[in-house]
Design a protein around this motif. Sequence first.
Motif, PDB file in Angstrom:
ATOM      1  N   GLY A 102       7.184  -1.610   5.267  1.00 29.52           N
ATOM      2  CA  GLY A 102       7.462  -2.957   5.766  1.00 29.52           C
ATOM      3  C   GLY A 102       6.752  -4.052   4.992  1.00 29.52           C
ATOM      4  N   LEU A 103       6.446  -3.796   3.727  1.00 27.24           N
ATOM      5  CA  LEU A 103       5.751  -4.771   2.885  1.00 27.24           C
ATOM      6  C   LEU A 103       6.487  -4.996   1.575  1.00 27.24           C
ATOM      7  N   LYS A 104       6.146  -6.071   0.920  1.00 28.43           N
ATOM      8  CA  LYS A 104       6.545  -6.328  -0.458  1.00 28.43           C
ATOM      9  C   LYS A 104       5.317  -6.046  -1.326  1.00 28.43           C
ATOM     10  N   GLY A 105       5.544  -5.849  -2.602  1.00 25.82           N
ATOM     11  CA  GLY A 105       4.433  -5.575  -3.513  1.00 25.82           C
ATOM     12  C   GLY A 105       3.402  -6.687  -3.534  1.00 25.82           C
ATOM     13  N   THR A 106       3.866  -7.931  -3.497  1.00 26.20           N
ATOM     14  CA  THR A 106       2.929  -9.063  -3.506  1.00 26.20           C
ATOM     15  C   THR A 106       2.081  -9.080  -2.240  1.00 26.20           C
ATOM     16  N   GLN A 107       2.680  -8.685  -1.115  1.00 18.61           N
ATOM     17  CA  GLN A 107       1.935  -8.651   0.140  1.00 18.61           C
ATOM     18  C   GLN A 107       0.880  -7.548   0.120  1.00 18.61           C
ATOM     19  N   PHE A 108       1.241  -6.390  -0.434  1.00 15.03           N
ATOM     20  CA  PHE A 108       0.270  -5.301  -0.539  1.00 15.03           C
ATOM     21  C   PHE A 108      -0.911  -5.716  -1.410  1.00 15.03           C
ATOM     22  N   SER A 109      -0.625  -6.339  -2.541  1.00 14.12           N
ATOM     23  CA  SER A 109      -1.700  -6.778  -3.439  1.00 14.12           C
ATOM     24  C   SER A 109      -2.619  -7.779  -2.758  1.00 14.12           C
ATOM     25  N   LEU A 110      -2.034  -8.749  -2.091  1.00 11.67           N
ATOM     26  CA  LEU A 110      -2.830  -9.767  -1.420  1.00 11.67           C
ATOM     27  C   LEU A 110      -3.650  -9.156  -0.288  1.00 11.67           C
ATOM     28  N   LEU A 111      -3.040  -8.330   0.533  1.00 13.34           N
ATOM     29  CA  LEU A 111      -3.750  -7.690   1.631  1.00 13.34           C
ATOM     30  C   LEU A 111      -4.889  -6.822   1.101  1.00 13.34           C
ATOM     31  N   SER A 112      -4.640  -6.078   0.034  1.00 10.67           N
ATOM     32  CA  SER A 112      -5.684  -5.241  -0.565  1.00 10.67           C
ATOM     33  C   SER A 112      -6.834  -6.083  -1.095  1.00 10.67           C
ATOM     34  N   ASN A 113      -6.527  -7.211  -1.703  1.00 10.89           N
ATOM     35  CA  ASN A 113      -7.575  -8.091  -2.222  1.00 10.89           C
ATOM     36  C   ASN A 113      -8.383  -8.728  -1.101  1.00 10.89           C
ATOM     37  N   VAL A 114      -7.726  -9.093  -0.010  1.00  8.95           N
ATOM     38  CA  VAL A 114      -8.450  -9.652   1.140  1.00  8.95           C
ATOM     39  C   VAL A 114      -9.408  -8.596   1.688  1.00  8.95           C
TER      40      VAL A 114
ATOM     41  N   ARG B 102     -15.593 -28.019   6.018  1.00  9.15           N
ATOM     42  CA  ARG B 102     -14.491 -28.112   5.055  1.00  9.15           C
ATOM     43  C   ARG B 102     -14.048 -26.758   4.512  1.00  9.15           C
ATOM     44  N   SER B 103     -14.810 -25.703   4.762  1.00  9.94           N
ATOM     45  CA  SER B 103     -14.460 -24.417   4.162  1.00  9.94           C
ATOM     46  C   SER B 103     -13.830 -23.473   5.181  1.00  9.94           C
ATOM     47  N   ARG B 104     -13.073 -22.531   4.666  1.00 10.53           N
ATOM     48  CA  ARG B 104     -12.397 -21.521   5.484  1.00 10.53           C
ATOM     49  C   ARG B 104     -12.724 -20.147   4.904  1.00 10.53           C
ATOM     50  N   LEU B 105     -12.629 -19.125   5.744  1.00 10.58           N
ATOM     51  CA  LEU B 105     -12.803 -17.751   5.305  1.00 10.58           C
ATOM     52  C   LEU B 105     -11.615 -16.923   5.767  1.00 10.58           C
ATOM     53  N   VAL B 106     -11.190 -16.021   4.914  1.00  7.92           N
ATOM     54  CA  VAL B 106     -10.079 -15.128   5.216  1.00  7.92           C
ATOM     55  C   VAL B 106     -10.649 -13.732   5.423  1.00  7.92           C
ATOM     56  N   THR B 107     -10.222 -13.081   6.509  1.00  8.97           N
ATOM     57  CA  THR B 107     -10.669 -11.720   6.810  1.00  8.97           C
ATOM     58  C   THR B 107      -9.476 -10.889   7.279  1.00  8.97           C
ATOM     59  N   PRO B 108      -9.504  -9.594   7.006  1.00  8.76           N
ATOM     60  CA  PRO B 108      -8.425  -8.736   7.495  1.00  8.76           C
ATOM     61  C   PRO B 108      -8.634  -8.415   8.974  1.00  8.76           C
ATOM     62  N   THR B 109      -7.551  -8.148   9.670  1.00 10.94           N
ATOM     63  CA  THR B 109      -7.625  -7.687  11.051  1.00 10.94           C
ATOM     64  C   THR B 109      -7.554  -6.159  11.036  1.00 10.94           C
ATOM     65  N   ALA B 110      -7.781  -5.555  12.180  1.00 15.40           N
ATOM     66  CA  ALA B 110      -7.631  -4.099  12.293  1.00 15.40           C
ATOM     67  C   ALA B 110      -6.194  -3.698  11.960  1.00 15.40           C
ATOM     68  N   ALA B 111      -5.235  -4.500  12.416  1.00 15.38           N
ATOM     69  CA  ALA B 111      -3.826  -4.222  12.112  1.00 15.38           C
ATOM     70  C   ALA B 111      -3.564  -4.330  10.606  1.00 15.38           C
ATOM     71  N   GLY B 112      -4.230  -5.273   9.947  1.00 13.51           N
ATOM     72  CA  GLY B 112      -4.083  -5.428   8.505  1.00 13.51           C
ATOM     73  C   GLY B 112      -4.662  -4.250   7.746  1.00 13.51           C
ATOM     74  N   ARG B 113      -5.798  -3.772   8.182  1.00 15.56           N
ATOM     75  CA  ARG B 113      -6.399  -2.590   7.542  1.00 15.56           C
ATOM     76  C   ARG B 113      -5.499  -1.372   7.727  1.00 15.56           C
ATOM     77  N   ALA B 114      -4.929  -1.232   8.921  1.00 17.36           N
ATOM     78  CA  ALA B 114      -4.020  -0.108   9.186  1.00 17.36           C
ATOM     79  C   ALA B 114      -2.753  -0.217   8.328  1.00 17.36           C
ATOM     80  N   LYS B 115      -2.208  -1.429   8.208  1.00 22.38           N
ATOM     81  CA  LYS B 115      -0.997  -1.637   7.405  1.00 22.38           C
ATOM     82  C   LYS B 115      -1.277  -1.333   5.930  1.00 22.38           C
ATOM     83  N   GLN B 116      -2.435  -1.760   5.443  1.00 25.18           N
ATOM     84  CA  GLN B 116      -2.782  -1.493   4.044  1.00 25.18           C
ATOM     85  C   GLN B 116      -2.955   0.002   3.810  1.00 25.18           C
ATOM     86  N   LEU B 117      -3.558   0.693   4.751  1.00 22.27           N
ATOM     87  CA  LEU B 117      -3.732   2.138   4.635  1.00 22.27           C
ATOM     88  C   LEU B 117      -2.381   2.850   4.615  1.00 22.27           C
TER      89      LEU B 117
END
Length: 154
Positions: free
Chosen positions: A35-47, A91-106
Amino acid sequence: MADAVVQPRGCTNFKLRQLLRAVARLYDAEFAQAGLKGTQFSLLSNVIERAPVQPAELARSMGLDASTLTRNLRVLIDQGWVEQGPGADARSRLVTPTAAGRAKQLEARRHWKRAQFALRERLGAERVAALHALIDDGLALLDDGEADPDADRA
């Protein structure tokens, strides 16, 4: 007799895009099963690898411009795979993966491995290693220190 000078034939840009499209088709067919595109996998993995990370640093490390990153990150946020929250100051933001994101990347990583194996089978391990070396050398020689605005649209 002098060695003949090797001259490239055709447009390098066009040939690289042809290769990229062929490789992307192979990987995207695998990622689609998760259920992903290659660009989404790369971005999720980098996050996941860099978290928590500021969007500007993430864009820099991936060679993307800020607007491309924002657009691609929005999809991951909407899917519930990453969160964007406050950073060290107002002014700054941080991006973090969720548990669902870690599961999707796995889940998607298994498909990535299949695509890696399939490409290596079709091209041969020596060609893939040579391709990696050529790409790394080319990137180092062409690096101007700025993100490529079209890096994800090739």
